[in-house]
Design a protein around this motif. Sequence first.
Motif, PDB file in Angstrom:
ATOM      1  N   GLU A  23      -6.774  -4.383   3.835  1.00 32.59           N
ATOM      2  CA  GLU A  23      -5.984  -4.822   2.672  1.00 32.59           C
ATOM      3  C   GLU A  23      -4.845  -5.751   3.067  1.00 32.59           C
ATOM      4  O   GLU A  23      -4.039  -6.138   2.231  1.00 32.59           O
ATOM      5  CB  GLU A  23      -5.437  -3.603   1.925  1.00 32.59           C
ATOM      6  CG  GLU A  23      -6.548  -2.709   1.377  1.00 32.59           C
ATOM      7  CD  GLU A  23      -5.996  -1.521   0.610  1.00 32.59           C
ATOM      8  OE1 GLU A  23      -4.803  -1.545   0.220  1.00 32.59           O
ATOM      9  OE2 GLU A  23      -6.760  -0.558   0.391  1.00 32.59           O
ATOM     10  N   ARG A  24      -4.738  -6.074   4.355  1.00 35.22           N
ATOM     11  CA  ARG A  24      -3.668  -6.949   4.818  1.00 35.22           C
ATOM     12  C   ARG A  24      -4.025  -8.410   4.549  1.00 35.22           C
ATOM     13  O   ARG A  24      -5.172  -8.796   4.602  1.00 35.22           O
ATOM     14  CB  ARG A  24      -3.404  -6.734   6.311  1.00 35.22           C
ATOM     15  CG  ARG A  24      -2.916  -5.331   6.649  1.00 35.22           C
ATOM     16  CD  ARG A  24      -1.595  -5.038   6.028  1.00 35.22           C
ATOM     17  NE  ARG A  24      -1.079  -3.743   6.478  1.00 35.22           N
ATOM     18  CZ  ARG A  24      -0.023  -3.147   5.931  1.00 35.22           C
ATOM     19  NH1 ARG A  24       0.608  -3.714   4.927  1.00 35.22           N
ATOM     20  NH2 ARG A  24       0.395  -1.990   6.380  1.00 35.22           N
ATOM     21  N   VAL A  37      -3.496   7.353  -1.783  1.00 33.09           N
ATOM     22  CA  VAL A  37      -2.310   7.126  -0.970  1.00 33.09           C
ATOM     23  C   VAL A  37      -2.488   7.748   0.407  1.00 33.09           C
ATOM     24  O   VAL A  37      -3.348   8.603   0.612  1.00 33.09           O
ATOM     25  CB  VAL A  37      -1.054   7.735  -1.631  1.00 33.09           C
ATOM     26  CG1 VAL A  37      -0.841   7.167  -3.029  1.00 33.09           C
ATOM     27  CG2 VAL A  37      -1.160   9.265  -1.693  1.00 33.09           C
ATOM     28  N   ARG A  43      -5.938   8.748   0.654  1.00 32.43           N
ATOM     29  CA  ARG A  43      -6.563   7.730   1.507  1.00 32.43           C
ATOM     30  C   ARG A  43      -6.586   8.168   2.973  1.00 32.43           C
ATOM     31  O   ARG A  43      -7.535   7.861   3.708  1.00 32.43           O
ATOM     32  CB  ARG A  43      -5.788   6.418   1.361  1.00 32.43           C
ATOM     33  CG  ARG A  43      -6.296   5.254   2.203  1.00 32.43           C
ATOM     34  CD  ARG A  43      -7.623   4.737   1.681  1.00 32.43           C
ATOM     35  NE  ARG A  43      -8.065   3.566   2.410  1.00 32.43           N
ATOM     36  CZ  ARG A  43      -7.764   2.318   2.077  1.00 32.43           C
ATOM     37  NH1 ARG A  43      -7.002   2.089   1.019  1.00 32.43           N
ATOM     38  NH2 ARG A  43      -8.217   1.303   2.780  1.00 32.43           N
ATOM     39  N   TYR A 100      -4.979   0.691   6.490  1.00 36.16           N
ATOM     40  CA  TYR A 100      -4.925  -0.355   5.483  1.00 36.16           C
ATOM     41  C   TYR A 100      -5.324  -1.724   6.039  1.00 36.16           C
ATOM     42  O   TYR A 100      -4.996  -2.752   5.454  1.00 36.16           O
ATOM     43  CB  TYR A 100      -3.513  -0.445   4.900  1.00 36.16           C
ATOM     44  CG  TYR A 100      -3.177   0.679   3.939  1.00 36.16           C
ATOM     45  CD1 TYR A 100      -3.924   0.889   2.785  1.00 36.16           C
ATOM     46  CD2 TYR A 100      -2.078   1.510   4.173  1.00 36.16           C
ATOM     47  CE1 TYR A 100      -3.614   1.897   1.901  1.00 36.16           C
ATOM     48  CE2 TYR A 100      -1.754   2.527   3.271  1.00 36.16           C
ATOM     49  CZ  TYR A 100      -2.521   2.725   2.145  1.00 36.16           C
ATOM     50  OH  TYR A 100      -2.211   3.711   1.254  1.00 36.16           O
ATOM     51  N   PRO A 120       0.835  -1.203   0.000  1.00 41.51           N
ATOM     52  CA  PRO A 120       0.000   0.000   0.000  1.00 41.51           C
ATOM     53  C   PRO A 120       0.872   1.256   0.000  1.00 41.51           C
ATOM     54  O   PRO A 120       1.866   1.324   0.724  1.00 41.51           O
ATOM     55  CB  PRO A 120      -0.806  -0.125   1.301  1.00 41.51           C
ATOM     56  CG  PRO A 120      -0.816  -1.591   1.603  1.00 41.51           C
ATOM     57  CD  PRO A 120       0.495  -2.107   1.122  1.00 41.51           C
ATOM     58  N   THR A 138      -0.675   5.260  -8.619  1.00 40.16           N
ATOM     59  CA  THR A 138      -0.716   4.737  -7.261  1.00 40.16           C
ATOM     60  C   THR A 138      -2.110   4.463  -6.733  1.00 40.16           C
ATOM     61  O   THR A 138      -2.291   3.652  -5.827  1.00 40.16           O
ATOM     62  CB  THR A 138      -0.063   5.744  -6.291  1.00 40.16           C
ATOM     63  OG1 THR A 138      -0.801   6.974  -6.356  1.00 40.16           O
ATOM     64  CG2 THR A 138       1.394   5.983  -6.653  1.00 40.16           C
ATOM     65  N   HIS A 194       5.394  -1.239   2.578  1.00 40.94           N
ATOM     66  CA  HIS A 194       4.685  -0.254   1.774  1.00 40.94           C
ATOM     67  C   HIS A 194       5.524   0.173   0.578  1.00 40.94           C
ATOM     68  O   HIS A 194       6.758   0.091   0.615  1.00 40.94           O
ATOM     69  CB  HIS A 194       4.364   0.990   2.614  1.00 40.94           C
ATOM     70  CG  HIS A 194       3.438   0.724   3.757  1.00 40.94           C
ATOM     71  ND1 HIS A 194       2.068   0.773   3.629  1.00 40.94           N
ATOM     72  CD2 HIS A 194       3.680   0.384   5.046  1.00 40.94           C
ATOM     73  CE1 HIS A 194       1.507   0.482   4.784  1.00 40.94           C
ATOM     74  NE2 HIS A 194       2.465   0.242   5.661  1.00 40.94           N
TER      75      HIS A 194
END
Length: 269
Positions: free
Chosen positions: A268-269, A90, A114, A265, A26, A87, A52
């Motif tokens: 998204e892990r 972000v 983000r 995040y 990310p 990207t 990241h």
Amino acid sequence: MTDASDLFTFETDDGHLAYRDTGSGPPVVLLHSGFADHTVWDDQVPLLARRHRVIAPDARGHGRSANASRPFRPADDLAALLRHLGTGPVVLVGLSMGAITAVDTALEHPGLVRALVISGGGVLDGPVNDPRSDDALAAGDIERWLGNVADWVTGPHRTREEVDPGLVRRLQEASRRTVAKHTVDEPDHYVPVRDAAARAAGITVPLLAVSGALDAPGLIAMTEKLAHTVADGRTLTIEGVGHYPNMERPDVFNRAVEDFLETVYADER
């Protein structure tokens, strides 16, 4: 230290923008303070790059990026770079001038942001430069001006002897590289984002505001005010440091940023 293999350039219609790009995962973008360059993040990049994609640009007119020859807004430069790199949204981590750019980008290009981490800045309600620094620059006295750069590190509550001289030297070296690119009489092409303070309440992304407890009170107030203005803001004070908590206490700063990124995040892990 910066690895030259991580340095790239992006050609714009007014010269190139230099940036460091390393790691995967990310995306996190690190935005440096005024008159410095991406090297102020040397204590953050290797750690964050473990999990990241880390992008650390030199702002226009700073470091290895081209000087402006026409009006520009740093937020637009950053947006162009992020779109070039593909990207997506972000997390922007901004220090001082970089914090202002981060907030401006969230206002002007919200689809690219983000979350925000700001330190030593927020929205520019008025001038924040040290007048001693301005006078030294106007007189072309670079050595005196570099001496005043140390005062940004110490803040109003400490003497220069109370601060790590290696840290001051790092910042002065970055500042020397940037100021050497300019002349006393060149025009200032910087254009501020309009009504940023009035619009800040519309920022909906998560925001972490980090302050050094020994920074100038006005800068602490600016940083914390934004955290209390946005919909999802939180604050953190790092004791015993001034305007550059990421350089004075990278252990504490890095842990705070990593914890914040983990929450942003998490899905998204």
